[in-house]
Scaffold this active site. Structure first.
Site, short mmCIF file in Angstrom:
data_model
loop_
_atom_site.label_atom_id
_atom_site.label_comp_id
_atom_site.label_asym_id
_atom_site.label_seq_id
_atom_site.Cartn_x
_atom_site.Cartn_y
_atom_site.Cartn_z
N LYS A 136 3.07 6.21 5.44
CA LYS A 136 2.30 5.21 4.95
C LYS A 136 2.82 3.93 5.49
O LYS A 136 4.19 3.67 5.21
CB LYS A 136 1.93 5.52 3.37
N SER A 189 0.82 -1.34 0.09
CA SER A 189 0.10 -0.07 -0.05
C SER A 189 0.63 1.29 -0.13
O SER A 189 0.24 2.29 -0.04
CB SER A 189 -1.05 0.17 1.35
N SER A 222 -5.98 3.55 4.47
CA SER A 222 -5.29 2.77 3.53
C SER A 222 -6.49 2.10 2.38
O SER A 222 -6.40 1.02 2.29
CB SER A 222 -4.34 1.77 3.99
N LYS A 275 0.27 3.83 -2.83
CA LYS A 275 -0.83 4.66 -2.67
C LYS A 275 0.15 6.21 -2.64
O LYS A 275 -0.93 7.21 -3.03
CB LYS A 275 -1.64 4.78 -1.58
#
Length: 474
Positions: free
Chosen positions: A270, A79, A143, A82
């Protein structure tokens, strides 16, 4: 004979001891730099099973590398991908395509994606308008895969494949030389049950990148869009407030202050995890004037969910090491300064990254001042920090200006003058050799003047060719 034997044995013993001492010294030096040892010494309970596959720490203003361990190992970021999608969203807003208040009407596909249990998501209802601001929170805090897809489709007017190509083009532009993207959210497109299917893109491929490339991405994201931390720092936030669709989002970055591994100054960025990538972490933290960025990849494995916490232990430990060693601060003030025994005038304050408790070393080159701290930039596309200056003494300033602007021209003219002089001297010697030959009745097999003239002519021609092709040799 006995003395010689004793001496040989002593020499052999010294060599053996020296060899093993070198091994132990090397092992000790490596252990001091080993991320597992650093983390354990910082007081975290961890072991070899969770040791990251790759990691890097850079300073945010300069992009200089403070720590690196396998930074170019190719890895599935999950993720963390992203962040690239968010970069393109911020870029589109900067171009005026839409604003934070622009709404995106959810489709049936969006609602279907939000209900896929295996994917990280937030609740989306078909037909409801979701502001870009709330979708950014859903992407970076929760997320959410569906929120990421909705934002990507907004950027490209629902051209899913075009957005993937934009991700890869942007990666090349930023200098991410070992990255390839196949989806916008970090989850392979095959896991979206056909509701998200970029045409012509491998549906089963994982995104590939490196710790270095993710650090480069994070550097540019924070440099160009510093408001990013507004959307990465909340530990909890409610979106779609005062509507029937209000939802509380929880952040999985446990290094945010107040959470399980809370770290002073942390405000992003993140996390990411997947069966093939293990547990990954992109982070940033700021203390005083120093902001650091770090990437930690491949902590543990998917079957052992303890890796979700362990990634923060490693991240916090190497942050501690970097913050304790380096600081970004003002090194010189605007105006008059004395550098390397030269009186100069700086056009602005000069900031730089320096090891604590050391004195900076500066160099003056043409009209630029730079500091040499022995650290490399994370990417060759980034330039070493510098500041323009002028010499305080008018004569010195004039000399420097003239030298800077005319050095190459003068060198070229001087070189061609010398080359021509050599050829002229050669012709003169050749002519003199003819005169001397006429003035004597005895023939000579070897004429030194003629030979010397030929050598001068050839030398002048060769040096002229060198000047044209390579440059001035003087």
């Amino acid at each position: 004979m006995k003395k010689r034997t004793v001496l040989l044995k002593m020499c052999l013993l010294i060599l053996v001891v020296g060899y093993f001492s070198g091994l132990f010294t090397t092992a000790s030096a490596y252990a001091q730099e080993d991320i597992l040892t650093i983390t354990q010494n910082a007081g975290y309970q961890t072991n070899e099973l969770y040791k990251p596959k790759a990691s890097i720490v850079i300073e945010e203003e300069t992009g200089q590398v403070l720590w690196a361990d396998n930074p170019d190992l190719k890895w599935n970021p999950a993720s963390i991908a992203k962040l690239m999608s968010v970069y393109l969203v911020f870029e589109a807003m900067a171009k005026g395509q839409f604003t934070l208040d622009t709404t995106v009407k959810a489709t049936d596909n969006d609602q279907a994606i939000s209900q896929i249990y295996e994917l990280s998501n937030n609740s989306i209802v078909s037909g409801v308008d979701y502001p870009v601001r709330d979708l950014l929170y859903a992407t970076l805090v929760q997320s959410s895969n569906v929120a990421t897809v909705m934002l990507a489709n907004l950027v490209t007017a629902n051209d899913e494949a075009r957005f993937i190509h934009m991700m890869n083009d942007k990666a090349k532009e930023l200098g991410m030389t070992n990255s390839t993207f196949y989806n916008c959210s970090g989850a392979e497109t095959g896991s979206f049950n056909g509701y998200y299917k970029p045409a012509g893109i491998d549906q089963n491929a994982d995104n590939v990148t490196t710790a270095r490339d993710l650090a480069i991405l994070s550097y540019h994201l924070l440099k160009n869009y510093p408001d990013t931390v507004t959307y990465t720092s909340p530990t909890q936030i409610t979106i779609m407030e005062n509507t029937p669709y209000a939802e509380v989002l929880e952040n999985h970055n446990y290094s945010l202050p107040g959470l399980a591994y809370g770290y002073d100054g942390a405000d992003g960025l993140k996390t990411g995890s997947s069966p093939t990538g293990g547990f990954n972490y992109a982070a940033t933290a700021k203390r005083d004037n120093t902001r650091l960025i770090e990437i930690v990849l491949g902590v543990g494995n998917w079957e052992d969910q303890e890796g979700e916490l362990q990634r923060h232990a490693f991240g916090n430990a190497i942050f501690d090491r970097a913050f304790a060693t380096y600081e970004y601060k003002q090194l010189l003030s605007k105006g008059n300064n004395t550098i390397n025994n030269e009186e100069i005038i700086l056009e602005q304050d000069f900031y730089g990254l320096i090891q604590k408790n050391t004195e900076p070393a500066f160099t003056l080159s043409a009209n630029n001042l730079m500091m040499d701290n022995g650290l490399a930039e994370v990417s060759p596309t980034l330039q070493t920090p510098s500041v323009s200056f002028k010499y305080a003494k008018k004569l010195k300033a004039l000399q420097n200006s003239v030298l800077t602007n005319t050095r190459k021209k003068k060198n070229a003219l001087s070189t061609f003058f010398v080359n021509g002089l050599l050829i002229i001297l050669g012709l003169l010697f050749a002519a003199l050799s003819k005169l001397f030959k006429k003035g004597t009745n005895r023939p000579k097999k070897f004429n030194p003047l003629f030979t010397l003239g030929i050598l001068f002519i050839l030398t002048g021609i060769i040096l002229s060719l060198y000047t044209v092709v390579i440059g001035p040799w003087i």
